[in-house]
Design a protein around this motif. Structure first.
Motif, PDB file in Angstrom:
ATOM      1  N   TYR A  18      -8.009  -3.406   5.259  1.00 16.70           N
ATOM      2  CA  TYR A  18      -8.956  -4.401   5.774  1.00 16.70           C
ATOM      3  C   TYR A  18      -8.214  -5.593   6.381  1.00 16.70           C
ATOM      4  CZ  TYR A  18     -12.638  -7.897   5.955  1.00 16.70           C
ATOM      5  OH  TYR A  18     -13.508  -8.869   6.384  1.00 16.70           O
ATOM      6  N   ARG A  19      -7.209  -6.113   5.652  1.00 13.89           N
ATOM      7  CA  ARG A  19      -6.423  -7.240   6.173  1.00 13.89           C
ATOM      8  C   ARG A  19      -5.644  -6.849   7.424  1.00 13.89           C
ATOM      9  NH1 ARG A  19      -5.201  -8.106   0.687  1.00 13.89           N
ATOM     10  NH2 ARG A  19      -3.132  -7.242   1.023  1.00 13.89           N
ATOM     11  N   LEU A  20      -5.143  -5.618   7.461  1.00  8.36           N
ATOM     12  CA  LEU A  20      -4.394  -5.134   8.619  1.00  8.36           C
ATOM     13  C   LEU A  20      -5.273  -5.117   9.868  1.00  8.36           C
ATOM     14  CD1 LEU A  20      -1.699  -3.827   9.578  1.00  8.36           C
ATOM     15  CD2 LEU A  20      -2.732  -1.628   9.039  1.00  8.36           C
ATOM     16  N   VAL A  21      -6.538  -4.763   9.702  1.00  4.99           N
ATOM     17  CA  VAL A  21      -7.450  -4.659  10.841  1.00  4.99           C
ATOM     18  C   VAL A  21      -8.015  -6.022  11.224  1.00  4.99           C
ATOM     19  CG1 VAL A  21      -9.638  -3.670  11.631  1.00  4.99           C
ATOM     20  CG2 VAL A  21      -8.030  -2.266  10.340  1.00  4.99           C
ATOM     21  N   THR A  22      -8.433  -6.814  10.249  1.00  4.52           N
ATOM     22  CA  THR A  22      -9.151  -8.056  10.552  1.00  4.52           C
ATOM     23  C   THR A  22      -8.238  -9.251  10.796  1.00  4.52           C
ATOM     24  OG1 THR A  22      -9.402  -8.549   8.199  1.00  4.52           O
ATOM     25  CG2 THR A  22     -11.191  -7.331   9.288  1.00  4.52           C
ATOM     26  N   ASP A  23      -7.066  -9.268  10.209  1.00  2.00           N
ATOM     27  CA  ASP A  23      -6.139 -10.395  10.370  1.00  2.00           C
ATOM     28  C   ASP A  23      -4.981 -10.003  11.272  1.00  2.00           C
ATOM     29  OD1 ASP A  23      -7.686 -11.834   8.595  1.00  2.00           O
ATOM     30  OD2 ASP A  23      -6.417 -11.352   6.864  1.00  2.00           O
ATOM     31  N   ARG A  24      -4.268 -11.000  11.705  1.00  2.00           N
ATOM     32  CA  ARG A  24      -3.055 -10.765  12.485  1.00  2.00           C
ATOM     33  C   ARG A  24      -1.896 -10.664  11.502  1.00  2.00           C
ATOM     34  NH1 ARG A  24      -0.673 -15.210  16.492  1.00  2.00           N
ATOM     35  NH2 ARG A  24       0.183 -15.892  14.531  1.00  2.00           N
ATOM     36  N   PRO A  25      -1.258  -9.483  11.374  1.00  2.99           N
ATOM     37  CA  PRO A  25      -0.210  -9.329  10.364  1.00  2.99           C
ATOM     38  C   PRO A  25       1.044 -10.128  10.718  1.00  2.99           C
ATOM     39  CG  PRO A  25      -0.343  -7.360  11.716  1.00  2.99           C
ATOM     40  CD  PRO A  25      -1.476  -8.251  12.135  1.00  2.99           C
ATOM     41  N   GLU A  26       1.625 -10.742   9.706  1.00  2.00           N
ATOM     42  CA  GLU A  26       2.884 -11.467   9.891  1.00  2.00           C
ATOM     43  C   GLU A  26       4.072 -10.521   9.756  1.00  2.00           C
ATOM     44  OE1 GLU A  26       3.344 -14.645  10.834  1.00  2.00           O
ATOM     45  OE2 GLU A  26       1.174 -14.724  11.057  1.00  2.00           O
ATOM     46  N   ARG A  27       3.943  -9.529   8.877  1.00  4.14           N
ATOM     47  CA  ARG A  27       4.975  -8.514   8.698  1.00  4.14           C
ATOM     48  C   ARG A  27       4.298  -7.159   8.770  1.00  4.14           C
ATOM     49  NH1 ARG A  27       6.251 -12.302   4.738  1.00  4.14           N
ATOM     50  NH2 ARG A  27       4.865 -11.206   3.363  1.00  4.14           N
ATOM     51  N   LEU A  28       4.966  -6.217   9.411  1.00  2.00           N
ATOM     52  CA  LEU A  28       4.406  -4.881   9.555  1.00  2.00           C
ATOM     53  C   LEU A  28       5.558  -3.894   9.493  1.00  2.00           C
ATOM     54  CD1 LEU A  28       1.807  -3.275  10.225  1.00  2.00           C
ATOM     55  CD2 LEU A  28       2.412  -3.527  12.617  1.00  2.00           C
ATOM     56  N   SER A  29       5.458  -2.938   8.585  1.00  2.00           N
ATOM     57  CA  SER A  29       6.545  -1.970   8.475  1.00  2.00           C
ATOM     58  C   SER A  29       6.468  -0.966   9.618  1.00  2.00           C
ATOM     59  CB  SER A  29       6.480  -1.245   7.122  1.00  2.00           C
ATOM     60  OG  SER A  29       5.363  -0.391   7.081  1.00  2.00           O
ATOM     61  N   LEU A  30       7.612  -0.450   9.995  1.00  3.32           N
ATOM     62  CA  LEU A  30       7.652   0.515  11.095  1.00  3.32           C
ATOM     63  C   LEU A  30       6.921   1.811  10.783  1.00  3.32           C
ATOM     64  CD1 LEU A  30      11.208  -0.065  12.556  1.00  3.32           C
ATOM     65  CD2 LEU A  30       9.001  -0.792  13.455  1.00  3.32           C
ATOM     66  N   PRO A  31       6.953   2.323   9.533  1.00  6.53           N
ATOM     67  CA  PRO A  31       6.146   3.516   9.258  1.00  6.53           C
ATOM     68  C   PRO A  31       4.640   3.283   9.470  1.00  6.53           C
ATOM     69  CG  PRO A  31       7.814   3.267   7.567  1.00  6.53           C
ATOM     70  CD  PRO A  31       7.853   2.026   8.401  1.00  6.53           C
ATOM     71  N   VAL A  32       4.137   2.108   9.118  1.00  7.44           N
ATOM     72  CA  VAL A  32       2.720   1.799   9.338  1.00  7.44           C
ATOM     73  C   VAL A  32       2.431   1.706  10.831  1.00  7.44           C
ATOM     74  CG1 VAL A  32       0.902   0.067   8.989  1.00  7.44           C
ATOM     75  CG2 VAL A  32       2.449   0.650   7.110  1.00  7.44           C
ATOM     76  N   LEU A  33       3.304   1.035  11.572  1.00 13.31           N
ATOM     77  CA  LEU A  33       3.123   0.917  13.015  1.00 13.31           C
ATOM     78  C   LEU A  33       3.170   2.289  13.687  1.00 13.31           C
ATOM     79  CD1 LEU A  33       2.811  -0.924  15.481  1.00 13.31           C
ATOM     80  CD2 LEU A  33       5.302  -1.100  15.554  1.00 13.31           C
ATOM     81  N   ALA A  34       4.113   3.123  13.271  1.00  6.86           N
ATOM     82  CA  ALA A  34       4.213   4.471  13.846  1.00  6.86           C
ATOM     83  C   ALA A  34       2.974   5.299  13.522  1.00  6.86           C
ATOM     84  CB  ALA A  34       5.470   5.160  13.336  1.00  6.86           C
ATOM     85  N   ALA A  35       2.450   5.175  12.302  1.00  5.68           N
ATOM     86  CA  ALA A  35       1.251   5.916  11.920  1.00  5.68           C
ATOM     87  C   ALA A  35       0.043   5.449  12.723  1.00  5.68           C
ATOM     88  CB  ALA A  35       0.989   5.754  10.422  1.00  5.68           C
ATOM     89  N   LEU A  36      -0.097   4.129  12.909  1.00  8.40           N
ATOM     90  CA  LEU A  36      -1.208   3.608  13.708  1.00  8.40           C
ATOM     91  C   LEU A  36      -1.125   4.099  15.151  1.00  8.40           C
ATOM     92  CD1 LEU A  36      -1.414  -0.071  12.398  1.00  8.40           C
ATOM     93  CD2 LEU A  36      -3.093   1.758  12.034  1.00  8.40           C
ATOM     94  N   CYS A  37       0.077   4.105  15.700  1.00  8.55           N
ATOM     95  CA  CYS A  37       0.262   4.582  17.074  1.00  8.55           C
ATOM     96  C   CYS A  37      -0.077   6.066  17.192  1.00  8.55           C
ATOM     97  CB  CYS A  37       1.689   4.322  17.554  1.00  8.55           C
ATOM     98  SG  CYS A  37       2.038   2.581  17.819  1.00  8.55           S
ATOM     99  N   ASP A  38       0.268   6.843  16.174  1.00  8.86           N
ATOM    100  CA  ASP A  38      -0.048   8.272  16.180  1.00  8.86           C
ATOM    101  C   ASP A  38      -1.555   8.501  16.049  1.00  8.86           C
ATOM    102  OD1 ASP A  38       0.683  11.080  16.160  1.00  8.86           O
ATOM    103  OD2 ASP A  38       0.137  11.051  14.036  1.00  8.86           O
ATOM    104  N   ILE A  39      -2.197   7.773  15.148  1.00 13.29           N
ATOM    105  CA  ILE A  39      -3.642   7.915  14.937  1.00 13.29           C
ATOM    106  C   ILE A  39      -4.414   7.543  16.199  1.00 13.29           C
ATOM    107  CG2 ILE A  39      -5.626   6.938  13.691  1.00 13.29           C
ATOM    108  CD1 ILE A  39      -3.662   6.597  11.283  1.00 13.29           C
ATOM    109  N   LEU A  40      -4.022   6.452  16.824  1.00 12.71           N
ATOM    110  CA  LEU A  40      -4.778   5.917  17.952  1.00 12.71           C
ATOM    111  C   LEU A  40      -4.232   6.356  19.307  1.00 12.71           C
ATOM    112  CD1 LEU A  40      -5.177   2.360  16.432  1.00 12.71           C
ATOM    113  CD2 LEU A  40      -6.904   4.165  16.518  1.00 12.71           C
ATOM    114  N   ALA A  41      -3.216   7.198  19.303  1.00  9.44           N
ATOM    115  CA  ALA A  41      -2.607   7.711  20.536  1.00  9.44           C
ATOM    116  C   ALA A  41      -2.278   6.562  21.494  1.00  9.44           C
ATOM    117  CB  ALA A  41      -3.522   8.735  21.215  1.00  9.44           C
TER     118      ALA A  41
END
Length: 108
Positions: free
Chosen positions: A43-66
């Motif tokens: 919820y925080r990842l979607v609604t707020d602007r993240p200050e820190r973001l791990s690369l595995p999470v970023l890679a997973a989001l990019c894969d999910i959302l193409a």
């Protein structure tokens, strides 16, 4: 002068473009890619602007959302908000008598 950088976080907009409207819809999609986040974290990842973001999470989001990381994160330079010194203000031609003309309402 310090150049201040910031960024816009477009996760919610990209989710909407893929017809993903609820934050809880991301949880199983992330788990399929080995990223285990709680409901509150997603919820925080979607609604707020993240200050820190791990690369595995970023890679997973990019894969999910193409999409690419550049689609999710848009960097920009913030406007200079500091106060001017007297010397800096003297460089700019400030006209103290410049004021907008007062509006007059005319009745018919």
């Amino acid at each position: 002068m310090v150049r201040r950088l910031s960024y816009h976080w477009h996760l919610r907009r990209i989710m909407a473009a893929h017809n993903i409207w609820k934050t809880t819809e991301l949880i199983p999609l992330l788990r399929e890619r080995g990223v285990n986040l709680s409901t509150a974290q997603v919820y925080r990842l979607v609604t707020d602007r993240p200050e820190r973001l791990s690369l595995p999470v970023l890679a997973a989001l990019c894969d999910i959302l193409a999409c690419s990381p550049g689609d999710l994160i848009e960097p920009y330079v913030e406007a200079d908000r500091r106060k001017w010194t007297a010397d800096e203000a003297a460089v700019i031609d400030l006209k103290p008598d410049f004021r907008p003309e007062r509006a007059r309402i005319l009745e018919d």
